[in-house]
Scaffold this motif. Structure first.
Motif, short mmCIF file in Angstrom:
data_model
loop_
_atom_site.label_atom_id
_atom_site.label_comp_id
_atom_site.label_asym_id
_atom_site.label_seq_id
_atom_site.Cartn_x
_atom_site.Cartn_y
_atom_site.Cartn_z
N UNK A 16 -29.66 47.00 -37.27
CA UNK A 16 -30.49 45.84 -36.96
C UNK A 16 -29.69 44.54 -36.93
N UNK A 17 -28.53 44.55 -37.58
CA UNK A 17 -27.70 43.33 -37.66
C UNK A 17 -26.33 43.61 -37.04
N UNK A 18 -26.34 43.86 -35.74
CA UNK A 18 -25.12 44.29 -35.05
C UNK A 18 -24.04 43.22 -35.09
N UNK A 19 -24.41 41.96 -34.85
CA UNK A 19 -23.39 40.90 -34.82
C UNK A 19 -22.75 40.74 -36.19
N UNK A 20 -23.59 40.71 -37.24
CA UNK A 20 -23.07 40.56 -38.59
C UNK A 20 -22.16 41.73 -38.95
N UNK A 21 -22.59 42.92 -38.59
CA UNK A 21 -21.79 44.11 -38.86
C UNK A 21 -20.47 44.08 -38.10
N UNK A 22 -20.55 43.65 -36.84
CA UNK A 22 -19.33 43.58 -36.03
C UNK A 22 -18.33 42.60 -36.62
N UNK A 23 -18.80 41.42 -37.03
CA UNK A 23 -17.89 40.41 -37.57
C UNK A 23 -17.21 40.90 -38.85
N UNK A 24 -17.99 41.56 -39.70
CA UNK A 24 -17.41 42.10 -40.94
C UNK A 24 -16.37 43.17 -40.63
N UNK A 25 -16.76 44.10 -39.74
CA UNK A 25 -15.85 45.19 -39.38
C UNK A 25 -14.63 44.71 -38.65
N UNK A 26 -14.80 43.74 -37.75
CA UNK A 26 -13.68 43.21 -36.98
C UNK A 26 -12.66 42.53 -37.89
N UNK A 27 -13.17 41.78 -38.86
CA UNK A 27 -12.27 41.10 -39.80
C UNK A 27 -11.43 42.12 -40.58
N UNK A 28 -12.10 43.16 -41.05
CA UNK A 28 -11.39 44.21 -41.79
C UNK A 28 -10.39 44.94 -40.90
N UNK A 29 -10.82 45.36 -39.71
CA UNK A 29 -9.95 46.11 -38.81
C UNK A 29 -8.74 45.28 -38.39
N UNK A 30 -8.98 44.00 -38.07
CA UNK A 30 -7.88 43.13 -37.66
C UNK A 30 -6.87 42.95 -38.78
N UNK A 31 -7.38 42.79 -40.01
CA UNK A 31 -6.47 42.60 -41.15
C UNK A 31 -5.55 43.79 -41.34
N UNK A 32 -6.08 44.99 -41.38
CA UNK A 32 -5.24 46.16 -41.61
C UNK A 32 -4.38 46.45 -40.38
N UNK A 33 -4.87 46.15 -39.18
CA UNK A 33 -4.09 46.33 -37.96
C UNK A 33 -2.82 45.46 -38.01
N UNK A 34 -2.98 44.21 -38.41
CA UNK A 34 -1.83 43.30 -38.49
C UNK A 34 -0.85 43.76 -39.55
N UNK A 35 -1.36 44.23 -40.69
CA UNK A 35 -0.49 44.73 -41.76
C UNK A 35 0.35 45.91 -41.26
N UNK A 36 -0.31 46.85 -40.57
CA UNK A 36 0.41 48.02 -40.05
C UNK A 36 1.48 47.61 -39.06
N UNK A 37 1.16 46.69 -38.17
CA UNK A 37 2.13 46.25 -37.15
C UNK A 37 3.31 45.54 -37.79
N UNK A 38 3.05 44.65 -38.74
CA UNK A 38 4.14 43.90 -39.39
C UNK A 38 5.09 44.85 -40.12
N UNK A 39 4.52 45.75 -40.91
CA UNK A 39 5.36 46.69 -41.66
C UNK A 39 6.08 47.64 -40.71
N UNK A 40 5.41 48.10 -39.67
CA UNK A 40 6.04 49.00 -38.69
C UNK A 40 7.20 48.35 -37.97
#
Length: 409
Positions: A16-40
Motif C-alpha cells: 500500500x505504501x510503494x513510494x515509501x517502501x521504494x525509498x527505504x529499499x533504494x537507500x539500502x541497496x544504493x549504500x551496499x552497492x557503493x560499498x561493494x564497488x569501492x572495495x572491489x
C-alpha cells in the motif's frame, strides 16, 4: 509476532505504501552497492600491484655499473665502471650468509633466423639461477644449466612467442636457430606470466655470449637474491654492505652516488604494498562513510513512517497492543525491506564487478572483486544497523498514548 497474520499485514502495508517502501529499499541497496564497488575497485588496484611485482622474485637486488662522478685515489671522475666474472665469485665468497643465488645478465638484440622465418629479438645471456628471478615456466625441454655455463655451450631457451613466430606448431627442441650469426641449439621453450613482451626473449649461457664477444669476461648487470628469512631489515643491511664492498673493490669514492646503482626490488615492493594498504584503508573509510550515510537515511525514513502511522499505532494500543508489539511490528517491517534491498544491492554490485573484467586495466584496475564473506558480512551489518536505526522512532511510537495518537493530524 511471527504469526501468519503478522507477515500478511506487513506485506499489505508494504504494497500500500510503494513510494515509501521504494525509498527505504533504494537507500539500502544504493549504500551496499557503493560499498561493494569501492572495495572491489580497491582489490582490483591491489591486483595490479601484485601482478606488476609478482611476476619476478621480490627478494632481489639489481646491480648496474655506471660512471664515477667524483675523482678518487688518482682516478678522474667520469671513469666507466664494469662488472666481470670475478665480481660474481667475490660476492658469493664474501656474502654467503645473505645470498640465496646470483646471476649475471647480458642483453643484446639480434636477428634470429630459422629456415625461411626470421625476426629481431632480445637475447639475455644469463646463469641457471635467472630462472628463479624471472619465475620462468618451462613448457618444453629444459632451462640453461651449470654444464652449459662450464662448456660455453651454444644452446638457447626460447620464449613461447618466439617459438610461435619461428616454428609455428612444430617442435623446436633439438633444432638449430641462427642468433646474430651464431648457430644455437634450442633446448627449451618457456612461458612467463609477465606478458607477451617477456615471452619474446631468448636465453643463452652468459659464458657463451662472452665467448662470442671475443672471450670477454664482462657482464652488463648482476642480479643478487638474498635469503627471504633475513627480512627487509637484513636486506637493507646486505645492500649497504654490498655497495661498500663493490666500491672498495672498484676503487670508487664511498660518497660517489653515480658509479654503481642498486635497485632493491624488495624495498620497492614493500613501499608499494604499503601504498596499496593505505588505499585499502581509504576505501574502507569511504565505504564506512557510505554505510553511515545509509543508516542515517534509513533512520530518517523510519521517523517518517512512524509519523504517518501515528493514528494506526494509537488504535493498536487502544485495542490492547503492548509497547513490545508496536516495536516488533515496526522493526520487522523495516528488516524485511532492508534485507531484501540490501542483498539486491550486493548482487548488483558483485555482478557489475564480474562484468567489468579487463575493461579497467587501462586505469590500473585489474579483475576487481570482493570476497563473498566480506560482501555478505557488510550487507548484514548494514541491514542490522539500518533496522536498529529504526529502534528509536519505534520506541517513541510505543510510548505514545492512544488518546494523543488519535488526535494526531
Amino acid at each position: 509476532m511471527f504469526s501468519r497474520d503478522t507477515w500478511k499485514e506487513i506485506f499489505q502495508t508494504i504494497s500500500k505504501n510503494k513510494l515509501r517502501t521504494f525509498l527505504t529499499g533504494f537507500t539500502m541497496a544504493l549504500g551496499i552497492f557503493i560499498v561493494v564497488i569501492i572495495v572491489g575497485m580497491t582489490n582490483g588496484l591491489k591486483n595490479t600491484f601484485d601482478e606488476f611485482f609478482g611476476d619476478d622474485a621480490t627478494n632481489t637486488f639489481f646491480l648496474f655499473p655506471n660512471r664515477t662522478s667524483m675523482p678518487y685515489k688518482g682516478y678522474k671522475s667520469g671513469r666507466r665502471i664494469e662488472f666481470d666474472n670475478t665480481d660474481l665469485q667475490d660476492i658469493k665468497d664474501n656474502f654467503a650468509i645473505y645470498l640465496e643465488y646470483i646471476t649475471p645478465r647480458i642483453s643484446r638484440g639480434a636477428l634470429v633466423k630459422y629456415k625461411n622465418e626470421s625476426d629481431n629479438y632480445t637475447t639475455r645471456a644469463v646463469g641457471p639461477a635467472h630462472q628463479y628471478n624471472e619465475k620462468t615456466i618451462i613448457m618444453r625441454g629444459r632451462y640453461i644449466n651449470e654444464n652449459d655455463i662450464k662448456e660455453k655451450a651454444k644452446v638457447a631457451v626460447i620464449g613461447r612467442l618466439v617459438k610461435k613466430d619461428l616454428f609455428g606448431n612444430s617442435n623446436p627442441i633439438g633444432e638449430f636457430i641462427d642468433v646474430g650469426g651464431s648457430a644455437m641449439k634450442v633446448v627449451g621453450v618457456f612461458q612467463d606470466d609477465g606478458g607477451d613482451n617477456e615471452e619474446r626473449f631468448i636465453y643463452i649461457p652468459y659464458t657463451t655470449r662472452q665467448l662470442i664477444e671475443k672471450s670477454t669476461d664482462k657482464v652488463d648487470q648482476i642480479i643478487v637474491a638474498f635469503k627471504p628469512e633475513i627480512g627487509i631489515a637484513g636486506a637493507l643491511s646486505f645492500e649497504k654492505k654490498l655497495m661498500a664492498f663493490l666500491k672498495d673493490k672498484k676503487v670508487i669514492k664511498p660518497a660517489d652516488p653515480s658509479a654503481i646503482f642498486i635497485r632493491n626490488v624488495a624495498d620497492q615492493y614493500e613501499q608499494n604494498q604499503q601504498f596499496a594498504t593505505v588505499l585499502g584503508w581509504i576505501a574502507l573509510f569511504f565505504a564506512g562513510g557510505t554505510m553511515a550515510a545509509g543508516i542515517i537515511a534509513i533512520g530518517n525514513i523510519m521517523l517518517i513512517i512512524v509519523k504517518e502511522r501515528t493514528k494506526e499505532l494509537g488504535i493498536r494500543k487502544a485495542m490492547g497492543a503492548t509497547p513490545k508489539n508496536i516495536i516488533g511490528i515496526i522493526l520487522l517491517e523495516a528488516s524485511v525491506i532492508t534485507t531484501v534491498s540490501g542483498f539486491i544491492g550486493m548482487g548488483l554490485g558483485v555482478l557489475l564487478l564480474q562484468n567489468l573484467g579487463v575493461t579497467l586495466e587501462d586505469y590500473f584496475i585489474k579483475n576487481p572483486y570482493i570476497t563473498p564473506g566480506f560482501a555478505i558480512w557488510s550487507t548484514l551489518l548494514l541491514v542490522v544497523c539500518g533496522v536498529l536505526a529504526g529502534l528509536i522512532p519505534a520506541r517513541r511510537a510505543a510510548r505514545i498514548k492512544p488518546i494523543v495518537a488519535l488526535r494526531d493530524e
